[in-house]
Design an enzyme around this catalytic site. Structure first.
Site, PDB file in Angstrom:
ATOM      1  N   SER A 132      44.306  33.174  46.926  1.00 21.06           N
ATOM      2  CA  SER A 132      45.591  33.724  46.492  1.00 21.06           C
ATOM      3  C   SER A 132      45.853  33.302  45.057  1.00 21.06           C
ATOM      4  CB  SER A 132      46.726  33.212  47.385  1.00 21.06           C
ATOM      5  OG  SER A 132      48.000  33.528  46.835  1.00 21.06           O
ATOM      6  N   TYR A 146      51.172  26.385  51.488  1.00 14.11           N
ATOM      7  CA  TYR A 146      50.300  27.544  51.259  1.00 14.11           C
ATOM      8  C   TYR A 146      49.564  27.387  49.931  1.00 14.11           C
ATOM      9  CZ  TYR A 146      48.906  32.456  50.790  1.00 14.11           C
ATOM     10  OH  TYR A 146      48.181  33.618  50.631  1.00 14.11           O
TER      11      TYR A 146
END
Length: 237
Positions: A132, A146
């Protein structure tokens, strides 16, 4: 005939969103694709029927199950780890168990399953991890765990590139930004906030990400390894 014809590809987490687009792209390129699913049985069955790929149930949070699925699918020439979860909220309030599960799926599982894939992978194989842009940049509060997990993929990828380079196995991370999936729809409540951070103010597509994976797994990417490949509409620019 496609370069990928007959090549064995495994996608961990392939039933929906970006994973499903990757399964479809490699299947269309005539590869032999195996993918795992856990909570999306109907979607997995539908994708397998449409593409001719093989769906295998395996929870990425269960190290033994995930590693066994990889072992049973081998030898794998192209391994793609796409499974992932997100935990959001105040770090003082989020469940520690939820954070531990995120680390199991986003960090521990990619490490252990990739190692298992390489055990039987021929020289010149490919390891790809779907990371990501949040591995590089954290513009919002509430997704610390995350971001931690996606940064961990970067260090792991650089290490694996060194470990397996003598076998000409390349190792790379693909880092999407906002991508139109059912988990992050382009018309969702956070879309405007995300687009405000972007140079190209729209969500990307799963197919864009899948095509980048095809390139990195293909014959013209044999010298690309230990690298992060961001596809985010300028979100991190």
């Amino acid at each position: 005939m496609s370069y990928f014809a007959g090549k064995r590809v495994m996608v961990l987490g392939g039933s929906r969103g970006i994973g499903a687009a990757i399964v479809s792209a490699f299947s269309q390129a005539e590869a032999e694709v195996v993918f795992t699913y856990s909570g999306s049985k109907d979607a997995a069955a539908s994708l397998a029927s449409k593409t001719g790929a093989t769906a295998v149930f395996a929870d990425a949070a269960d190290r033994s199950a995930a590693v066994t699925a990889v072992r049973n699918a081998g030898p794998i020439e192209i391994f793609i780890y796409n499974a992932g979860v997100i935990v959001s909220g105040d770090p003082l309030a989020v469940s520690p168990d939820d954070v531990d599960r995120l680390i199991d799926i986003n960090v521990r599982s990619p490490y252990h399953t990739a190692v298992e894939a390489v055990r039987s992978m021929p020289n010149g194989g490919r390891l790809l991890f779907i990371g990501s842009v949040h591995g590089d940049r954290m513009p919002f509060k509430g997704i610390t765990s995350y971001g931690l997990s996606k940064s961990a993929l970067q260090g792991m990828t650089r290490g694996f590139a060194r470990d397996f380079g003598h076998r000409e196995i390349t190792v790379n991370v693909v880092q999407p930004g906002p991508t139109d999936t059912d988990m992050n729809p382009a018309t969702g409540p956070l879309a405007e906030q995300m687009h405000a951070q972007m140079a190209i103010k729209k969500h990307g597509t799963s197919e864009d990400v899948a095509q980048l994976c095809l390139y990195l797994a293909g014959p013209y990417a044999s010298g690309i390894t230990g690298a992060m490949h961001t596809i985010d509409g300028g979100f991190g620019a």
